[in-house]
Enzyme design. Structure first.
Site, PDB file in Angstrom:
ATOM      1  N   ASP A  21     -11.963  19.260  29.125  1.00 11.56           N
ATOM      2  CA  ASP A  21     -13.163  20.696  28.762  1.00 11.56           C
ATOM      3  C   ASP A  21     -13.072  22.275  29.934  1.00 11.56           C
ATOM      4  O   ASP A  21     -13.806  21.316  30.798  1.00 11.56           O
ATOM      5  CB  ASP A  21     -13.956  21.404  27.837  1.00 11.56           C
ATOM      6  CG  ASP A  21     -14.432  22.327  27.589  1.00 11.56           C
ATOM      7  OD1 ASP A  21     -13.622  23.744  27.884  1.00 11.56           O
ATOM      8  OD2 ASP A  21     -15.619  22.611  27.197  1.00 11.56           O
ATOM      9  N   ASN A  23     -13.607  25.028  30.358  1.00 17.87           N
ATOM     10  CA  ASN A  23     -14.431  26.137  30.500  1.00 17.87           C
ATOM     11  C   ASN A  23     -15.609  26.659  29.422  1.00 17.87           C
ATOM     12  O   ASN A  23     -16.642  27.573  29.521  1.00 17.87           O
ATOM     13  CB  ASN A  23     -13.597  27.194  29.864  1.00 17.87           C
ATOM     14  CG  ASN A  23     -12.863  26.904  28.533  1.00 17.87           C
ATOM     15  OD1 ASN A  23     -12.828  26.189  27.974  1.00 17.87           O
ATOM     16  ND2 ASN A  23     -12.054  28.472  27.924  1.00 17.87           N
ATOM     17  N   ASP A  25     -16.214  24.688  25.822  1.00 17.48           N
ATOM     18  CA  ASP A  25     -15.847  25.569  24.665  1.00 17.48           C
ATOM     19  C   ASP A  25     -16.487  24.233  24.125  1.00 17.48           C
ATOM     20  O   ASP A  25     -15.736  24.583  22.756  1.00 17.48           O
ATOM     21  CB  ASP A  25     -15.366  26.696  24.775  1.00 17.48           C
ATOM     22  CG  ASP A  25     -14.211  26.131  25.340  1.00 17.48           C
ATOM     23  OD1 ASP A  25     -13.778  24.935  24.713  1.00 17.48           O
ATOM     24  OD2 ASP A  25     -12.876  26.838  24.317  1.00 17.48           O
ATOM     25  N   ASP A  29      -8.632  22.021  27.927  1.00 19.40           N
ATOM     26  CA  ASP A  29      -7.810  23.455  27.433  1.00 19.40           C
ATOM     27  C   ASP A  29      -6.396  22.940  29.012  1.00 19.40           C
ATOM     28  O   ASP A  29      -6.773  21.749  29.960  1.00 19.40           O
ATOM     29  CB  ASP A  29      -8.563  24.098  28.352  1.00 19.40           C
ATOM     30  CG  ASP A  29      -9.818  24.591  29.422  1.00 19.40           C
ATOM     31  OD1 ASP A  29      -9.662  22.796  30.212  1.00 19.40           O
ATOM     32  OD2 ASP A  29     -11.045  24.598  28.957  1.00 19.40           O
ATOM     33  N   GLU A 256      10.967  11.120  18.094  1.00 21.52           N
ATOM     34  CA  GLU A 256       9.982  10.627  16.930  1.00 21.52           C
ATOM     35  C   GLU A 256      10.989  10.371  15.924  1.00 21.52           C
ATOM     36  O   GLU A 256      10.995  11.308  15.138  1.00 21.52           O
ATOM     37  CB  GLU A 256       8.491  11.510  17.381  1.00 21.52           C
ATOM     38  CG  GLU A 256       7.772  10.248  16.122  1.00 21.52           C
ATOM     39  CD  GLU A 256       6.889  11.601  15.495  1.00 21.52           C
ATOM     40  OE1 GLU A 256       5.447  10.855  15.306  1.00 21.52           O
ATOM     41  OE2 GLU A 256       6.707  12.489  15.696  1.00 21.52           O
ATOM     42  N   HIS A 329      -1.352  10.237  20.307  1.00 26.81           N
ATOM     43  CA  HIS A 329      -1.705  10.247  19.235  1.00 26.81           C
ATOM     44  C   HIS A 329      -2.170  10.194  18.396  1.00 26.81           C
ATOM     45  O   HIS A 329      -3.597  10.627  17.134  1.00 26.81           O
ATOM     46  CB  HIS A 329      -1.760  11.791  20.170  1.00 26.81           C
ATOM     47  CG  HIS A 329      -0.655  12.280  19.172  1.00 26.81           C
ATOM     48  ND1 HIS A 329       0.365  12.063  19.431  1.00 26.81           N
ATOM     49  CD2 HIS A 329       0.237  13.387  17.824  1.00 26.81           C
ATOM     50  CE1 HIS A 329       1.240  12.323  18.645  1.00 26.81           C
ATOM     51  NE2 HIS A 329       1.212  12.939  17.671  1.00 26.81           N
ATOM     52  N   ASP A 330      -1.297   9.053  17.256  1.00 28.57           N
ATOM     53  CA  ASP A 330      -0.963   8.976  16.252  1.00 28.57           C
ATOM     54  C   ASP A 330      -1.500   7.614  15.772  1.00 28.57           C
ATOM     55  O   ASP A 330      -1.142   7.570  14.410  1.00 28.57           O
ATOM     56  CB  ASP A 330       0.171   9.314  15.333  1.00 28.57           C
ATOM     57  CG  ASP A 330       0.052  10.532  15.013  1.00 28.57           C
ATOM     58  OD1 ASP A 330      -0.712  11.954  15.064  1.00 28.57           O
ATOM     59  OD2 ASP A 330       1.838  10.831  15.353  1.00 28.57           O
TER      60      ASP A 330
END
Length: 556
Positions: A21, A23, A25, A29, A256, A329-330
């Site tokens: 991150d 910025n 928040d 990003d 995939e 990511h899965d």
């Protein structure tokens, strides 16, 4: 086979929401990625794959796309993307984007138009059906639980969604849909990106008539996969995509493909067929699942794993191309899954990396894998963010499962294991952000982080760095034959690679015990070989005695 650039490349997957991150928040990003490109260059990877960064309401963490040609505001702007792409290319790296075109978001303009009336020009962009006997058009279940159909009162019909109800399936039978997608692909390729990872791409062709599936006892909805996995027109669509788009660019593609076999993979990836470069198989990721799906746990049988990876290595050799991965990511973190994430975390992470990276195919590293990030055990369900996990918990509670047992399944297999923030250092929020992150940190970040890994010359990071370098230096890794050794051994994964009178012998102990391989011929052979890479600094004289999670590669 022709050695394309992607064959001896190593690919690094970034999950932008959790990488860095910039910025403040609490959400990763594009500027955060840009700021850490030198770290990836140092690791030695060739290609960065970004999980979706498109405009999205974020029902499924960006895999529900509202506008394919805009950047999600949380991640930045198109100007930020252009800077990132330029920064990637200036470092001699390549960038691959996620292509999510089995479905869009229900907030996409196409779907807003489609649902507005039955005679709207966009109606046929999606799959609409009338009620059948006052119920859903068929009995298919969604991958994320419940029915695969959602009723829409505006036109008194149902639309199909194989995933979340906010992810309506696009109708690939409609040529206008296909060419709108091809134009979108050209938009990104013309910007200079280097290829696509294609989300569930083998689900885009459905069997005509969308017939009912066979329900198992007690099921309300069935698995309709036989009617949409590797469907009747899938090869036609991919060949058309290749002709209209991919053939015009020097780009890489990976599909995939849940449910794809090696025989399917040969068809998808054989260069003469002009479809894709490689696919992701799921078979080795299902080996620790009992009947009924991934949430039903069982211990991994190493023999099953060896048989499965051998099948893919040998069947595709010379006919197609493998992608090699343990994590994404899965999937949960492999060091927690197939290794030992406690006393042997470093050793077993290096062993798992060695075992995979010495095979034929293009290896994928998922962010944090190179520092040995582990699974997380959040105390309560409220700390989890993944829609699949949350839906499964509610369904199982209603079916009478104990909450404690459901949480054990989540700890083992939940997708949020991979989505906790990247652990950069031991400062507040692990150096990921100055604000509280969008999802909780893994509490082990003070001991497991990038800063610590870079300062320790014997870290997992530097082991990955060497594996990546060896792939570039030794054509045998890209080109060689694969031969499994000692199949019946339940603790050791041993194999050899041969090519042009050269040989590698790879020995990997998947247990926390000392294991002695009884093989006089192999012992004599490796006594004449040099050690290419190992995960213990002192390799014992008794070369076929492997210490806990030991990995040794011998070279002739």
């Amino acid at each position: 086979m022709d050695v394309k650039w992607w064959k001896n490349a190593t690919i690094y997957q970034i999950y932008p929401r959790s990488f860095m991150d910039n910025n403040g928040d609490g959400i990763g990003d594009l500027q955060g990625i840009l700021a850490n490109l030198d770290y990836l260059k140092m690791l030695g990877v060739d290609v960065i794959w970004l999980s979706p960064i498109y405009d999205s309401p974020n029902d499924d963490n960006g895999y529900d796309i509202r506008n394919y040609e805009e950047i999600m505001k949380e991640f930045g702007t198109m100007e930020d993307f252009d800077l990132l792409l330029d920064g990637v290319h200036k470092r001699g790296l390549k960038l691959v984007m996620d292509l999510v075109v089995n479905h869009s978001s229900d907030e996409h303009d196409w779907f807003k138009q489609s649902r507005s009336s039955k005679d709207n020009p966009y109606r046929d962009y999606y799959i609409w059906r009338q009620s059948k006997d006052g119920k859903e058009p068929n009995n298919w279940g969604s991958v994320f639980g419940g029915s695969a159909w959602e009723y829409d009162s505006v036109t008194d019909e149902y639309y199909l969604h194989l995933f979340s109800r906010k992810q309506p399936d696009l109708n690939w039978e409609n040529k206008e849909v296909r060419y709108a997608i091809y134009n979108m692909m050209k938009f990104w390729l013309d910007k200079g990106i280097d290829g696509f990872r294609m989300d569930v791409i083998n689900l885009i062709s459905k069997v005509e008539g969308l017939p009912d599936g066979v329900k198992e006892t007690g099921q309300r909805y069935c698995d309709g996969g036989k009617y949409y996995v590797n469907g009747p027109r899938i090869h036609e669509y991919l060949q058309e995509m290749h002709q209209e788009v991919l053939s015009k660019y020097d780009c890489m593609t990976v599909g995939e493909m849940p449910g794809a076999t090696p025989e399917d993979a040969i068809q998808y990836t054989n260069e003469e067929r002009h479809e894709l470069n490689m696919i992701f198989t799921f078979e080795h990721m299902d080996l620790d699942s009992a009947p009924g799906g991934k949430w039903n746990l069982k211990p991994l049988s190493l023999i099953d794993l060896k048989d499965n990876l051998t099948k893919w290595q040998t069947n595709l050799h010379g006919k197609g191309w493998n992608s090699l991965y343990w994590n994404n990511h899965d999937q949960p973190r492999v060091v927690s899954r197939f290794g030992n994430d406690q006393e042997y975390r470093v050793t077993s992470a290096k062993m798992l990396a060695t075992c995979l990276h010495m095979m034929q195919g293009t290896p994928y590293i998922y962010q944090g894998e190179e520092i040995g990030m582990t699974n997380v055990r959040f105390d309560c369900l409220d700390e989890y963010r993944d829609i699949e996990t949350l839906n499964m918990f509610q369904e199982r509670i209603q079916s009478g499962y104990a909450a404690r047992d459901i949480m054990e399944s989540i700890y083992a297999k939940g997708r949020d294991n991979a989505r906790t923030p990247m652990q950069w250092d031991d400062s507040l929020h692990a150096g990921f952000s100055k604000a509280k992150p969008w999802i909780g940190l893994n509490p082990r970040y003070p001991e497991i982080n990038v800063k610590q890994a870079l300062e320790d010359k014997d870290s997992i990071f530097y082991h990955y760095q060497k594996l990546i370098r060896l792939r570039k230096e030794l054509p045998i890794i890209t080109e060689g034959d694969f031969q499994l050794l000692h199949r019946e051994n339940e603790k050791v994964f041993a194999y050899e690679r041969t090519w042009m009178k050269k040989k590698l012998v790879v020995l990997c102990n998947f247990s926390d015990e000392i294991v002695k391989l009884q093989d006089k011929k192999l012992e004599d052979e490796i006594s004449q070989m040099s050690i290419l890479i190992a995960n213990y600094t002192d390799v014992s004289a008794d070369t076929l005695t492997l210490r806990p999670y030991e990995a040794i590669v011998y070279k002739k």
